[in-house]
Structures are given as structure tokens and as C-alpha cells.
Design a protein around this motif. Structure first.
Motif, PDB file in Angstrom:
ATOM      1  N   PHE A   1       3.905   0.588  14.018  1.00  0.00           N
ATOM      2  CA  PHE A   1       4.535   0.561  12.690  1.00  0.00           C
ATOM      3  C   PHE A   1       3.646   1.214  11.644  1.00  0.00           C
ATOM      4  O   PHE A   1       2.446   0.896  11.554  1.00  0.00           O
ATOM      5  N   ASP A   2       4.241   2.092  10.844  1.00  0.00           N
ATOM      6  CA  ASP A   2       3.581   2.516   9.620  1.00  0.00           C
ATOM      7  C   ASP A   2       3.525   1.263   8.732  1.00  0.00           C
ATOM      8  O   ASP A   2       4.306   0.328   8.940  1.00  0.00           O
ATOM      9  N   LEU A   3       2.622   1.236   7.769  1.00  0.00           N
ATOM     10  CA  LEU A   3       2.497   0.027   6.940  1.00  0.00           C
ATOM     11  C   LEU A   3       3.280   0.142   5.616  1.00  0.00           C
ATOM     12  O   LEU A   3       4.258  -0.571   5.388  1.00  0.00           O
ATOM     13  N   ASP A   4       2.819   1.078   4.760  1.00  0.00           N
ATOM     14  CA  ASP A   4       3.406   1.203   3.419  1.00  0.00           C
ATOM     15  C   ASP A   4       4.857   1.689   3.509  1.00  0.00           C
ATOM     16  O   ASP A   4       5.121   2.775   4.022  1.00  0.00           O
ATOM     17  N   GLY A   5       5.789   0.864   3.049  1.00  0.00           N
ATOM     18  CA  GLY A   5       7.203   1.271   3.057  1.00  0.00           C
ATOM     19  C   GLY A   5       7.958   0.859   4.311  1.00  0.00           C
ATOM     20  O   GLY A   5       9.169   1.027   4.387  1.00  0.00           O
ATOM     21  N   VAL A   6       7.236   0.338   5.316  1.00  0.00           N
ATOM     22  CA  VAL A   6       7.901  -0.127   6.547  1.00  0.00           C
ATOM     23  C   VAL A   6       7.695  -1.632   6.709  1.00  0.00           C
ATOM     24  O   VAL A   6       8.638  -2.385   6.958  1.00  0.00           O
TER      25      VAL A   6
ATOM     26  N   PHE B   1       7.891   3.326  14.076  1.00  0.00           N
ATOM     27  CA  PHE B   1       8.738   3.046  12.903  1.00  0.00           C
ATOM     28  C   PHE B   1       8.064   3.677  11.691  1.00  0.00           C
ATOM     29  O   PHE B   1       6.918   3.334  11.387  1.00  0.00           O
ATOM     30  N   GLU B   2       8.777   4.569  11.005  1.00  0.00           N
ATOM     31  CA  GLU B   2       8.176   5.346   9.916  1.00  0.00           C
ATOM     32  C   GLU B   2       9.168   5.604   8.790  1.00  0.00           C
ATOM     33  O   GLU B   2      10.348   5.813   9.049  1.00  0.00           O
ATOM     34  N   ASP B   3       8.655   5.611   7.554  1.00  0.00           N
ATOM     35  CA  ASP B   3       9.561   5.889   6.428  1.00  0.00           C
ATOM     36  C   ASP B   3       9.324   7.267   5.814  1.00  0.00           C
ATOM     37  O   ASP B   3       9.979   7.607   4.828  1.00  0.00           O
ATOM     38  N   ALA B   4       8.385   8.037   6.353  1.00  0.00           N
ATOM     39  CA  ALA B   4       8.103   9.342   5.759  1.00  0.00           C
ATOM     40  C   ALA B   4       8.314  10.450   6.784  1.00  0.00           C
ATOM     41  O   ALA B   4       8.067  10.273   7.978  1.00  0.00           O
TER      42      ALA B   4
HETATM   43 MG    MG Z   1       4.978   4.800   4.761  1.00  0.00          MG
END
Ligand code: MG
Ligand code: BG6
Length: 219
Positions: free
Chosen positions: A9-14, A169-172
Motif C-alpha cells: 500500500f502507498d501511504l498518503d492518500g491510500v 494500491f496507489e492513488d497517484a
Molecule cells: Mg499517495
């Protein structure tokens, strides 16, 4: 059926809603330097390292600076950011995250963080999330920024799992690119139009449970 043994998992935003604190701290720096830094400008900083973020911010403000000044400003921004995140509460863990992590682990799936942030350990400890992860690979452990796959490949190695059996899992966009370059299945968190290269895109972790997650893998 695809065989999956680990999730990274990415951290910031996920996992946590920290993007707003990065923005507040960068905006404060811009104000100190005498220019406005908008939310739209801030979009360019998503997933970008601290040093590179500062370069983009200075570009927006049309400011040139010495290496020494840049180091000082990056330090100041981080002090403000840390001040904000140390006040964070568990309500800033994104919806569904702890339930889904527990479910994965109960089903024998290993879990890791793969983040560019050098504050990852602080954030996870502060929110009581450290125990949900078998490995934490962050900006203090890798040198190449996403879209380089280093952070995810290192996380897969720490979990002793081949990259082909990992899901990211990523938001960017750069994070999705990193996952794909690393040979992993990429689940985008957010908007299909910006995360077009992801294998699957969902709005947030709250939308899935373990069963739904398994069904996404065969898309
Ligand atoms: Mg992020
Ligand atoms: C990423 C964030 O996770 O970490 C970026 O998306 C941030 O916005 C980067 O700049 C580095 O974070 P930090 O906490 O080391 O300054």
C-alpha cells in the motif's frame, strides 16, 4: 485464477488522509516566500519527493535559490508538516482501511507499506497502524522515486514474495507506473481518467472487502 500472496500500500492518500497537511505546509512556505500556491498547483506534488516538491513550488513562484536555502526551506516545510501530523487523530485513517487490512491478514495475505514519505513510521505509529504491516518500506529506505519501481520491489523482497504475486494500491499515476514496471497488479484508488494505466480503479478501500478484492484480480 491469479495467485496473490501480498498487498503493498502507498501511504498518503491510500491509508491516511495526509495530502491536505502536505498542502497546508507547502502553502505556508509559499506565503512566507510571498506568492500564492493553489490547490491546483499542489496536484503536481502528489507522489513527488520532498526535494522535488520544493523545486516545483519554487518554479511556480518563479524563485531561484541556493542549495543551502532550499535545504532550509525543505526543513521548515517538514517541521510544519510534522507539527500537523502529530495532531492527527484516527478519524484521518481513510474509511475501510483497518477492516480490509485485518481481513487480508486473516486470509494469510502479507501486507506492506511502499511510500516515498520519510514520515511514514511516525504517521503509522501515531495512528496505531504499525501492527497491520509486515514490512514498511519508505523514503528512508529507498533512493529512486516513483515511477521507479524500487520502493515496491523492495517491499516485495521484504515480504519474500515474487512481484508477480503482489498487488499494489496507489492513488497517484506515477505510483501505478511504478507498480506496473515492477510487474505487479495495480489497483488505482481514485479516478479512472487519471489512473488509466491501473489494472482496476476503485474510489477507495471502503468499496471493497476480501471477496470483492479477489474478484477484482480476475478483471
Ligand atoms: Mg499517495
Ligand atoms: C509522498 C507524498 O507519499 O511522500 C508526497 O505523496 C510527499 O506528497 C512525499 O512529498 C514525501 O513525503 P515526506 O513526508 O518525506 O516529506
Amino acid at each position: 485464477m491469479r495467485e496473490i500472496k501480498a498487498c503493498i500500500f502507498d501511504l498518503d492518500g491510500v491509508i491516511v488522509d495526509t495530502a491536505k497537511y502536505h498542502y497546508l505546509a507547502w502553502r505556508r512556505l509559499a506565503e512566507m516566500l510571498g506568492f500564492e500556491f493553489t490547490e491546483k498547483d499542489n496536484e503536481r506534488l502528489k507522489c513527488v519527493s520532498r526535494v522535488r516538491s520544493l523545486e516545483i513550488l519554487l518554479e511556480v513562484g518563479g524563485i531561484t535559490a541556493t542549495q543551502e536555502q532550499k535545504e532550509q526551506w525543505a526543513r521548515e516545510k517538514n517541521e510544519w508538516y510534522v507539527e500537523y501530523i502529530t495532531k492527527m487523530g484516527t478519524d484521518e485513517i481513510l474509511p475501510g482501511v483497518t477492516t480490509f487490512l485485518s481481513e487480508l491478514r486473516a486470509n494469510g495475505i502479507k501486507t506492506a507499506i511502499g511510500s516515498a514519505s520519510k514520515n511514514a513510521v511516525l504517521i503509522l505509529d501515531r495512528l496505531g497502524l504499525t501492527c497491520y504491516f509486515d514490512a514498511i518500506i519508505d523514503g528512508t529506505k529507498v533512493s529512486a522515486a516513483k515511477p521507479d519501481p524500487e520502493v515496491f520491489v523492495t517491499a516485495a523482497g521484504a515480504l519474500d514474495t515474487p512481484t508477480s504475486q503482489c498487488v499494489v494500491f496507489e492513488d497517484a499515476e506515477a505510483g501505478i507506473e511504478a507498480a506496473k514496471k515492477g510487474g505487479m497488479f495495480a489497483i488505482g484508488i481514485g479516478d479512472c481518467s487519471t489512473l488509466a494505466d491501473a489494472d482496476v480503479v476503485i474510489g477507495g478501500i471502503a468499496e471493497i472487502n476480501y471477496e470483492k478484492f479477489l474478484s477484482l484480480l480476475n478483471k
